[in-house]
Enzyme design. Structure first.
Site, PDB file in Angstrom:
ATOM      1  N   HIS A 470      47.466  36.688  44.615  1.00  0.00           N
ATOM      2  CA  HIS A 470      46.358  38.092  44.850  1.00  0.00           C
ATOM      3  C   HIS A 470      46.670  38.531  43.385  1.00  0.00           C
ATOM      4  O   HIS A 470      45.365  38.770  42.541  1.00  0.00           O
ATOM      5  CB  HIS A 470      46.991  39.163  45.945  1.00  0.00           C
ATOM      6  CG  HIS A 470      46.108  40.389  45.685  1.00  0.00           C
ATOM      7  ND1 HIS A 470      45.254  40.706  46.833  1.00  0.00           N
ATOM      8  CD2 HIS A 470      46.287  41.382  44.749  1.00  0.00           C
ATOM      9  CE1 HIS A 470      44.731  41.826  46.295  1.00  0.00           C
ATOM     10  NE2 HIS A 470      45.407  42.211  45.118  1.00  0.00           N
ATOM     11  N   GLU A 471      47.624  38.818  42.760  1.00  0.00           N
ATOM     12  CA  GLU A 471      47.810  39.370  41.658  1.00  0.00           C
ATOM     13  C   GLU A 471      47.082  38.357  40.507  1.00  0.00           C
ATOM     14  O   GLU A 471      46.704  38.675  39.511  1.00  0.00           O
ATOM     15  CB  GLU A 471      49.121  39.853  41.284  1.00  0.00           C
ATOM     16  CG  GLU A 471      49.798  40.886  42.275  1.00  0.00           C
ATOM     17  CD  GLU A 471      48.892  42.014  42.344  1.00  0.00           C
ATOM     18  OE1 GLU A 471      47.965  42.237  41.318  1.00  0.00           O
ATOM     19  OE2 GLU A 471      48.820  42.766  43.376  1.00  0.00           O
ATOM     20  N   HIS A 474      43.409  38.687  40.316  1.00  0.00           N
ATOM     21  CA  HIS A 474      43.295  39.720  39.116  1.00  0.00           C
ATOM     22  C   HIS A 474      43.500  39.515  37.769  1.00  0.00           C
ATOM     23  O   HIS A 474      42.707  39.552  36.869  1.00  0.00           O
ATOM     24  CB  HIS A 474      44.145  41.131  39.410  1.00  0.00           C
ATOM     25  CG  HIS A 474      43.976  41.809  40.659  1.00  0.00           C
ATOM     26  ND1 HIS A 474      42.583  42.424  40.856  1.00  0.00           N
ATOM     27  CD2 HIS A 474      44.696  42.208  41.584  1.00  0.00           C
ATOM     28  CE1 HIS A 474      42.823  43.475  41.965  1.00  0.00           C
ATOM     29  NE2 HIS A 474      43.804  42.996  42.416  1.00  0.00           N
ATOM     30  N   HIS A 477      40.499  37.406  36.739  1.00  0.00           N
ATOM     31  CA  HIS A 477      39.401  38.312  36.495  1.00  0.00           C
ATOM     32  C   HIS A 477      39.630  38.641  34.930  1.00  0.00           C
ATOM     33  O   HIS A 477      38.532  38.918  34.274  1.00  0.00           O
ATOM     34  CB  HIS A 477      39.459  39.292  37.144  1.00  0.00           C
ATOM     35  CG  HIS A 477      38.077  40.088  37.592  1.00  0.00           C
ATOM     36  ND1 HIS A 477      38.176  41.146  38.319  1.00  0.00           N
ATOM     37  CD2 HIS A 477      37.052  39.857  37.173  1.00  0.00           C
ATOM     38  CE1 HIS A 477      36.884  41.634  38.126  1.00  0.00           C
ATOM     39  NE2 HIS A 477      36.209  40.920  37.698  1.00  0.00           N
TER      40      HIS A 477
HETATM   41 ZN   LIG Z   1      44.852  44.003  44.164  1.00  0.00          ZN
END
Ligand SMILES: [Zn+2]
Length: 687
Positions: A470-471, A474, A477
């Site tokens: 998940h991290e 990011h 991104h």
């Molecule tokens: Zn998040």
């Protein structure tokens, strides 16, 4: 202060902060000079000819405040990941000063006049699409900050911003205080039920606290959750769970109750000054969801099915508990323990059997490899780069052509001085305004370290591994950002879109071909046995009623807190009690985050009236990942190329437009309900 590194050009590779030279006393003068410099840059914008041009106003604004930005990024990242009393004091001193500075610029009448003039002429300026959006966003940002208010109202807005900054800082420091203060020190005789990996982690935590020979449980999720899952000592589970849920509620100097009351009241007042009924209405007006009714509708769509599923789950837990001789209701400190027992019985899965296959370093490799296959990135260790703590590993990221993309810092372990939870942040954002600037991204996790001296690798749970991905989503991104202007870079998108790139990336953790390759036993190197893998994937929706209730209850209380009609009279404790009763929140589950330690809402304003964003984005990620399933290839090159466009676009385009360009249609909520095992449903999302 001639030797202040913030006043020098950094000749480190890739513009890395020279961590080895930065000391706490460097921050105050750098903040002071940074604010002064930005004010003179703003003054220069105001002195530029009239009528304003895009270049002398918007681009000049994008260029302003570089020293302040650089200082703030380093400060806030260190204060979150590796704080100490000196940094905490600076945070308390400068949070209101920095808020005052930002507000002063945002409410500057001359600056707004130039931007409003440009905005009125925006269709005649010959702007490229990213420039047009940038102008519109700056205009909206200033309006939402209060640029259209009269001078008395502006003064009040400024005072509130300053006070809120202080309150946010105190809130976060109080949570950290309670987390640092508490530890459960155990002897070997108290470890009934704990598997070897949990014992090793507890022994390591004791060692780090100078309690060699003992075992320590802390309030870090990766320490307490295994304890609540495995300890057969109900008395100790209860003690630990109560300490965990009491964070921020202890009367005294670190009590967050009065802070919540004041924050909620001030946010409500700001919203009314800006013409909104309440803070939720104000916040959601600038989101994909647009209003609280849409958010409520989404949350309620899952709320009753989730509670129904949780009731079934509880009945299963009760059966085992009764067989155990427990003739009392299931309590919150029992749920994880008995649900693990049910999981073992039903799916023949034992967390202690699974965990040896999830070695931290292998899961990191799996994340890197997925980013390579999807987006063409490679990761090379750079132990030569300066880092701020020995735990941190630095990686250089390159693209298919071998060109430098950015730097990725991985800070994976829990320790005193580090905020709890997991998050991604940046030391530097990608942009090409004057020259190409490459990003420096950091991922923070709070995994419990294994016995490093004993050479034992750190083992993750399935959930930990998903958090890692998940991290990292990011992080991608930020790394894949390809934009011109700093304020459109990477994750600078609407809050209810920012979790899409992170959540969709979680799916690659459990792609079977990844698990076959990277889920290998830490001692034998054997890949995870096929039958175990099948059982693991079959159990994906197990306990999803609990998880959905726990999350959705927190999202609902966030929404209700921020749309309370009389926020200045709010009594947080009573509010929470009444909320739990009104929504009939199962008492044996409760809230994932109680208000007193809900850092998303109160340690900053970012997720206030925005915790729903995870579920909102899940509508997109469930539907979005289904595209790969439909293609029959989790690494389908054409889909991956279109997905990459979302990661690269930053805030240069409308999020729903980006999503449609990737998926070819609007997101369908049925995929989310299937993903959570809450029953398929017809119809399109309102999103
Ligand atoms: Zn998040």
């Amino acid at each position: 202060m001639d030797d202040n590194p913030f006043f020098e050009t950094w000749d480190t590779p890739f513009g890395m902060p020279p961590f080895d030279h930065i000391r706490p006393e460097h921050f105050p003068p750098a903040f002071e000079r940074g604010m002064e410099e930005q004010l003179s840059e703003i003054a220069a914008i105001l002195a530029a000819p009239v009528p304003a041009s895009f270049a002398d106003t918007i681009e000049a604004l994008e260029r302003s405040g570089r020293l302040l930005e650089r200082t703030s990024r380093v400060f806030h990242n260190l204060d979150a990941s590796d704080t100490n009393p000196a940094l905490e004091q600076i945070a308390r001193d400068y949070a209101p000063r920095l808020a005052q500075h930002q507000t002063r610029i945002a409410l500057d009448a001359g600056l707004f006049a130039r931007i409003a003039d440009l905005y009125a002429r925006r269709d005649t300026l010959g702007l490229a699409p990213d420039q047009l959006r940038l102008l519109e966003r700056h205009h909206l940002r200033l309006v939402r900050a209060g640029a259209l208010l009269d001078s008395g109202q502006k003064a009040r807005m400024a005072a509130i911003n300053q006070r809120l900054a202080t309150l946010h800082t105190l809130f976060g420091q109080n949570v950290l205080h309670d987390e640092r203060e508490w530890q459960l020190v155990l002897d070997a005789a108290d470890l009934d039920g704990l598997p070897q990996f949990a014992r090793a982690v507890a022994a390591q935590a004791a060692e780090e606290r100078g309690l060699a020979g003992k075992y320590v449980i802390t309030l870090a999720r990766s320490s307490i959750e295994p304890f609540l899952t495995f300890s057969s000592r109900r008395d100790l589970r209860r003690t630990a769970h109560q300490a965990w849920t009491a964070r921020g509620t202890h009367p005294g100097a670190a009590d967050n109750t009065p802070i919540i009351r004041e924050i909620i009241g001030l946010r409500g007042e700001q919203a009314r000054l800006l013409g909104y009924d309440n803070f939720a209405a104000y916040r959601l007006d600038d989101s994909m969801a647009k209003n609280d009714a849409t958010v409520e509708q989404l949350l309620l769509r899952v709320w009753d099915p989730a509670k129904a599923k949780a009731r079934e789950e509880r009945a299963d837990l009760e059966k085992i508990a009764r067989a155990d001789g427990l003739n009392e209701p299931i309590e919150p400190w029992d749920w994880r323990y008995y649900s693990e027992r049910v999981r073992r019985a039903r799916y023949d899965i034992d967390e202690a059997e699974v965990k040896p296959y999830f070695v931290l370093d292998n899961m990191v490799r799996a994340a890197f490899d997925s980013a390579g296959r999807l987006f063409g990135l490679t990761f090379t260790p750079r132990p030569d780069l300066p880092v701020y703590h020995p735990d941190v590993r630095a990686w250089e990221v390159r693209d298919r052509s071998g060109a430098h993309v950015g730097i990725f810092l991985h800070d994976n372990f829990a320790r005193a001085g580090k905020r709890s939870g997991a998050w991604s942040s940046r030391y530097r954002d990608q942009h090409t305004l004057d020259a190409p600037v490459t990003p420096i991204v950091v991922n923070n996790n709070n995994f419990a370290r294994s016995n490093a001296a004993g050479g034992e690798p750190t083992l993750l749970s399935f959930d930990d591994a998903e958090t890692l991905f998940h991290e990292f989503g990011h992080g991608l991104h930020g790394l894949l950002s390809r934009v011109r202007y700093p304020s459109q870079s990477g994750t600078a998108v609407r809050r209810d879109f920012v979790e899409f790139p992170s959540q969709i990336f979680e799916h690659w953790m459990s792609v079977p071909e990844n698990l076959r390759q990277y889920a290998r036993h830490y001692q034998t190197g054997e890949p995870i046995p096929e039958p175990l893998l099948r059982r693991l994937l079959a159990a994906r929706n197990f306990n999803e009623g609990f998880a959905t209730v726990e999350y959705t209850a927190s999202a609902l209380i966030d929404l209700e807190l921020h749309r309370d009609p009389a926020p200045e009279n709010l009594d947080p404790e009573r509010f929470e009690r009444e909320f739990l009763a009104r929504y009939e929140v199962p008492r044996e589950i409760g809230l994932r985050h109680r208000p007193a330690h809900f850092q998303h809402l109160f340690a900053g304003g970012g997720y206030a009236a925005g915790y729903y964003a995870y579920l909102w984005a899940e509508v997109l990620d469930a539907d979005g990942f289904a595209a790969f399933a439909e293609a029959g290839d989790a690494f389908d090159p054409a889909l991956a190329a279109r997905l990459k466009d979302i990661y690269s676009a930053g805030d240069t385009r409308d999020p729903m437009e980006l999503y449609r360009a990737f998926r070819g249609h609007d997101p369908d909520i049925a995929a989310l309900l299937r993903q959570r095992g809450l029953g398929a449903s017809e119809g399109q999302a309102d999103a």
